[in-house]
Design an enzyme around this catalytic site. Structure first.
Site: not given
Length: 321
Positions: A50, A301
């Protein structure tokens, strides 16, 4: 949008994000029956991919827009990413987070200097709280996933993965991507389309908004059910994300908590890398054997996970991996 948007984002992000390693593990290859290329975004700034999208999106704002402050809504990793971007640019940040956000992610946001507003347990409730803050302050909302600058920034992780595999003599056949709101998979699709690589989604079976939407041919809201993967619990995927994914995603995998836990522990034991359950979703799909015999990129991730949960999962799954 196209891969050129991702390449432009990569140029803007040079020196601002980590070019995370791409890992290989013979033991995990054997468990999956495939050649796995593991993109360790758990080692990215703030511990998740992110950071790429948030730094790109906030960096693309005009100085005047940024000066009013930035606002977002997130279960944790995007919250930390926007807090990081705000600190980098010297502007205030306000984050709407769920009341059940993992303590490690709440602590991360606070350590970066952002203000937190707690709001419900769903992405819709967090979004409403963020809009209320915007109305009061005039700040700019940094969407968690449904935004071209976010998508292009997140796509740089897949761009690096494909480049690294090629540099080491392997042309990937497939890439497996964890899906929440869809920013990561939309960016992956832009890169994969240009490289002729199949993309597969990985979602909890209880929060499978993309899989249901692909089957329906339109975005479907899915009330999030219980899952260890707190980062993969949106009510629906983003509109722009879905438009990109529907033309490139070849299939969807749904993973349960046992599969997530086994994948997390297998990665820790065999590759010596720690991910959060959301970050293990792609590997969980690969370890199911569904991509046997192929060269598979797996996006790990994120890695922001409660130590107590890791200990519990090791106790439960260590003997099975």
């Amino acid at each position: 949008m196209s891969v050129e948007d991702v390449r432009a984002a990569a140029e803007r992000l040079a020196g601002k994000v980590v070019r995370t390693p791409v890992l290989r593990s013979p033991a995990l290859d054997a468990l999956a029956g495939a050649e796995l290329w593991l993109k360790a975004e758990c080692l990215q700034r703030i511990g998740a991919f992110k950071a790429r999208g948030a730094l790109h999106a906030v960096g693309r704002m005009s100085p005047e827009t940024r000066s009013r402050g930035v606002i977002t809504y997130s279960s944790g990793n995007h919250a930390q990413a926007v807090a990081l971007a705000a600190r980098e640019f010297g502007v205030p940040a306000t984050i709407a987070m769920p009341v059940d956000a993992p303590a490690v992610k709440v602590a991360g946001v606070r350590a970066l200097g952002a203000e937190i507003v707690f709001a419900g347990t769903t992405s819709d409730e967090r979004r409403a709280a963020a809009l209320a803050v915007q109305e009061r302050t005039g700040g700019a909302i940094v969407d968690p996933f449904d935004d071209p600058d976010i998508i292009a920034g997140q796509g740089t992780a897949t761009l690096e993965l494909v480049e690294e595999a090629l540099a080491r003599g392997s042309k990937l056949d497939a890439i497996v991507v964890p899906v929440g709101g869809g920013g990561l998979i939309a960016g992956a699709c832009l890169v994969a389309e240009a490289a002729d690589i199949a993309v597969y989604s990985a979602e909890p079976g209880t929060c499978n908004a993309l899989a249901q939407s692909l089957r329906a041919g339109a975005r479907v809201p899915v009330p999030p059910g219980p899952t260890l993967a707190d980062g993969l619990r949106p009510v629906r995927v983003g509109e722009q994300n879905f438009d990109i994914a529907r033309r490139a995603v070849r299939g969807s995998f749904e993973v349960d908590d046992d599969a997530l836990g086994r994948a997390l522990v297998a990665l820790l034991l065999h590759a010596k890398v720690l991910v959060e359950p959301s970050g293990a979703a792609g590997l969980a799909a690969a370890l199911s054997g569904a991509l046997r015999g192929r060269r598979v990129g797996v996006l790990l991730s994120g890695g922001n996970v409660e130590p107590a949960l890791v200990a519990a999962l090791i106790g439960r799954h260590a003997g099975a991996v």
